[in-house]
Design a protein around this motif. Structure first.
Motif, mmCIF file in Angstrom:
data_model
loop_
_atom_site.group_PDB
_atom_site.id
_atom_site.type_symbol
_atom_site.label_atom_id
_atom_site.label_comp_id
_atom_site.label_asym_id
_atom_site.label_seq_id
_atom_site.Cartn_x
_atom_site.Cartn_y
_atom_site.Cartn_z
ATOM 1 N N GLU A 409 0.700 -1.177 -0.015
ATOM 2 C CA GLU A 409 0.024 0.030 -0.006
ATOM 3 C C GLU A 409 0.907 1.004 -0.178
ATOM 4 O O GLU A 409 1.928 1.367 0.785
ATOM 5 N N GLY A 410 0.492 2.168 -0.737
ATOM 6 C CA GLY A 410 1.155 3.621 -0.862
ATOM 7 C C GLY A 410 2.490 3.519 -1.838
ATOM 8 O O GLY A 410 3.311 4.304 -1.647
ATOM 9 N N CYS A 411 2.469 2.431 -2.618
ATOM 10 C CA CYS A 411 3.815 2.463 -3.476
ATOM 11 C C CYS A 411 3.673 3.349 -4.596
ATOM 12 O O CYS A 411 4.460 3.444 -5.523
ATOM 13 N N ALA A 412 2.248 3.550 -5.157
ATOM 14 C CA ALA A 412 2.213 4.253 -6.349
ATOM 15 C C ALA A 412 1.622 5.741 -6.092
ATOM 16 O O ALA A 412 0.626 5.979 -5.253
ATOM 17 N N TRP A 413 1.752 6.323 -7.123
ATOM 18 C CA TRP A 413 1.645 8.010 -6.901
ATOM 19 C C TRP A 413 1.103 8.559 -8.132
ATOM 20 O O TRP A 413 1.968 8.288 -9.325
ATOM 21 N N ARG A 414 0.332 9.339 -8.476
ATOM 22 C CA ARG A 414 -0.305 9.993 -9.511
ATOM 23 C C ARG A 414 0.324 11.264 -9.776
ATOM 24 O O ARG A 414 0.117 12.207 -8.907
ATOM 25 N N MET A 415 0.948 11.412 -10.863
ATOM 26 C CA MET A 415 1.464 12.873 -11.017
ATOM 27 C C MET A 415 0.984 13.497 -12.340
ATOM 28 O O MET A 415 0.258 13.190 -13.030
ATOM 29 N N SER A 416 1.231 14.765 -11.991
ATOM 30 C CA SER A 416 0.992 15.597 -13.314
ATOM 31 C C SER A 416 2.303 16.576 -13.568
ATOM 32 O O SER A 416 2.912 16.953 -12.636
ATOM 33 N N ILE A 417 2.309 17.027 -14.816
ATOM 34 C CA ILE A 417 3.383 18.180 -14.995
ATOM 35 C C ILE A 417 2.873 19.686 -14.813
ATOM 36 O O ILE A 417 1.832 19.917 -15.121
ATOM 37 N N ARG A 418 3.587 20.231 -14.208
ATOM 38 C CA ARG A 418 3.420 21.686 -13.872
ATOM 39 C C ARG A 418 4.162 22.572 -14.670
ATOM 40 O O ARG A 418 4.985 22.204 -15.234
ATOM 41 N N PRO A 419 3.314 23.816 -14.862
ATOM 42 C CA PRO A 419 4.098 24.407 -15.718
ATOM 43 C C PRO A 419 5.540 25.508 -15.435
ATOM 44 O O PRO A 419 6.099 26.069 -16.238
ATOM 45 N N TYR A 420 5.693 25.394 -14.078
ATOM 46 C CA TYR A 420 6.774 26.274 -13.452
ATOM 47 C C TYR A 420 7.817 25.449 -13.087
ATOM 48 O O TYR A 420 7.640 24.278 -12.358
ATOM 49 N N GLY A 421 9.146 25.682 -12.888
ATOM 50 C CA GLY A 421 10.156 25.373 -12.288
ATOM 51 C C GLY A 421 10.352 25.982 -11.036
ATOM 52 O O GLY A 421 9.416 25.976 -10.294
ATOM 53 N N ALA A 422 11.550 26.046 -10.625
ATOM 54 C CA ALA A 422 11.959 26.573 -9.539
ATOM 55 C C ALA A 422 11.834 28.240 -9.516
ATOM 56 O O ALA A 422 12.272 28.965 -10.133
ATOM 57 N N VAL A 423 10.833 28.818 -8.501
ATOM 58 C CA VAL A 423 10.531 30.284 -8.492
ATOM 59 C C VAL A 423 10.308 30.686 -7.379
ATOM 60 O O VAL A 423 9.950 29.744 -6.430
ATOM 61 N N CYS A 424 10.451 32.134 -7.382
ATOM 62 C CA CYS A 424 9.795 32.974 -6.189
ATOM 63 C C CYS A 424 8.356 32.966 -6.627
ATOM 64 O O CYS A 424 7.612 33.475 -7.394
ATOM 65 N N VAL A 425 7.611 32.632 -5.460
ATOM 66 C CA VAL A 425 6.098 32.401 -5.869
ATOM 67 C C VAL A 425 5.431 33.784 -5.733
ATOM 68 O O VAL A 425 4.480 34.127 -6.428
ATOM 69 N N ASN A 426 5.906 34.812 -4.861
ATOM 70 C CA ASN A 426 5.614 36.079 -5.007
ATOM 71 C C ASN A 426 5.537 36.684 -6.282
ATOM 72 O O ASN A 426 4.551 37.435 -6.563
ATOM 73 N N ASP A 427 6.800 36.328 -7.005
ATOM 74 C CA ASP A 427 6.674 36.957 -8.369
ATOM 75 C C ASP A 427 5.828 36.451 -9.304
ATOM 76 O O ASP A 427 5.500 37.116 -10.220
ATOM 77 N N LEU A 428 4.829 35.436 -9.085
ATOM 78 C CA LEU A 428 3.794 35.118 -9.947
ATOM 79 C C LEU A 428 2.695 35.539 -9.585
ATOM 80 O O LEU A 428 1.548 35.249 -10.249
ATOM 81 N N LEU A 429 2.422 36.202 -8.454
ATOM 82 C CA LEU A 429 1.317 36.844 -7.796
ATOM 83 C C LEU A 429 1.014 38.123 -8.163
ATOM 84 O O LEU A 429 2.097 39.018 -8.181
#
Length: 429
Positions: A409-429
């Motif tokens: 149990e717990g060996c599988a994870w569902r992933m998705s591709i996100r559009p941003y890499g390493a970022v300052c989150v404040n810069d995106l808001l």
């Protein structure tokens, strides 16, 4: 901005939209609460300061298994699991870090960046990053950070590179006016691992975490790899990426990992070159008897995998661009078969009775054969660890139940591709 203002920002419609981009609709609320928790913990630890929020994803390798170290091609993507940090500059030469996930709290003096004798662990890695910035001509300074991560450790999704790129984004934002590009991030992370961990890593993990989105990278000139973003969303094809942890190997795999690049390079050496990207498959085939005698049969097979895997990356990128998703999946299957038979990194010869990856692939292939849909392959370095399955959404729950019944149990994870890499989150808001 201080804690109260930061928390208000996280309650804004812009923040809600960004959370959906980073984590998907299902994960948005949970991760918003995660950021709010980190802001409060930063405030409790360091005081109410002018803080910034940062995020750096893990990565998935979709194709290009063991090609980067011989200056080949890869297809990779940033995923919806990440390191999140809240940080603020301080006026000293000290960097203070709390890593909640790994129960670590440490301080580094930027005037003393020599590695320890053991050359291992988080402190040495972080020292190596700061020294890498300095050697590259960039500025560093004191700051305080509170960090958490849900990037799965020892699962081939680059938890260490995610952490490295998070710190790189902090140093870039605080001390270098955001002018450092993601290729430089990757080289600094590679420097830290090569020199302060004595780990012969390439650039793939760092590049995929730093750049973000679905990308193809050509490492033919490793000092300036060619990166191209691919505008494709697997959700548009009603498919999901599943990472399966097959069980941790008990053998020391260092020799297995090191042998892959060195054996490929041994084939190149026959022709007076350093890496396989400098020779052609035709040269190897035309001189096969002599190359086998010089480098050995496994070396030849691994070199042939390199050449064919490069072609598959090109074919997969073309298929995605042209909307030929079936052809893309066929090449994923071919990549997995090549890794198993030619590259031979599904288990270690030092412990051939332990074959967690081979078992997981066999089970997944049985499932896919019955359904006549989907694809699978080894994921990451191999010999132990994880596999990747790409499945239609209507099969995901059934597959996860099937594989977890077999592997735990717990060996599988569902992933998705996100559009941003390493970022300052404040810069995106």
């Amino acid at each position: 901005m201080k804690a109260e203002e930061t928390l208000r920002l996280l309650d804004s419609p812009a923040a809600d939209a960004l959370m959906e981009q980073l984590y998907g609709t299902e994960g948005a609320a949970e991760n918003k609460a995660r950021y709010q928790d980190m802001v409060r913990k930063f405030q409790a630890t360091y005081g109410d300061r002018d803080m910034q929020m940062f995020s750096s994803p893990g990565r998935t390798e979709i194709s290009g298994n063991h090609t980067d170290h011989n200056h080949g091609k890869v297809l990779a993507g940033s995923i919806n699991l990440d390191c999140v940090g809240v940080a603020a500059k301080n006026p000293s030469s000290k960097v203070r870090i709390v890593s909640e996930t790994f129960h670590q709290q440490f301080e580094i003096d930027l005037n003393d960046l020599a590695p320890s004798a053991k050359k291992a662990g988080t402190v040495d890695l972080v020292k190596g990053l700061f020294e890498g910035f300095r050697e590259s001509g960039y500025q560093v300074g004191g700051f305080d950070a509170y960090i958490t991560s849900n990037v799965i450790s020892s699962a081939g999704v680059s938890s260490s590179a995610s952490f490295e790129m998070l710190l790189c984004s902090m140093v870039n934002h605080f001390f270098n006016e955001g002018r450092i590009d993601t290729v430089a991030y990757a080289h600094i992370g590679k420097y830290a691992e090569n020199v302060y961990w004595d780990k012969a890593s390439g650039l793939l993990d760092q590049m995929a975490c730093a750049v973000g989105g679905l990308i193809t990278i050509d490492f033919v000139e490793p000092s300036a790899p060619v990166v191209e973003k691919i505008d494709f969303d697997f959700a548009s094809q009603n498919h999901s990426l599943i990472i399966v942890q097959t069980g941790k190997g008990h053998a020391d795999l260092s020799a297995d990992y090191s042998a892959v690049p060195s054996e490929m390079k041994k084939v190149a050496e026959f022709f007076g070159k350093e890496v396989c990207a400098e020779i052609t498959e035709e040269q190897v085939l035309d001189n096969l008897k002599a190359v086998r005698a010089y480098a050995g049969d496994r070396s030849v097979l691994r070199a042939l995998h390199f050449f064919e895997e490069n072609k598959r990356v090109e074919a997969e990128v073309a298929a995605l661009k042209e909307g030929r998703f079936g052809d893309f999946l066929s090449n994923i299957t071919a990549s997995g078969n090549s890794s198993w038979k030619w590259l031979q990194n599904c288990y270690t010869n030092s412990n051939w009775q332990e074959q967690g990856i081979s078992v997981a692939l066999a089970l997944t292939e049985l499932f896919l054969a019955e359904k006549q849909r989907g694809a699978c392959r080894i994921h990451g370095g191999g010999f132990a660890g994880v596999i990747l399955a790409m499945l239609p959404n209507d099969l995901v729950d059934e597959y996860i139940e099937y594989i977890e019944k077999a592997l735990g149990e717990g060996c599988a994870w569902r992933m998705s591709i996100r559009p941003y890499g390493a970022v300052c989150v404040n810069d995106l808001l």
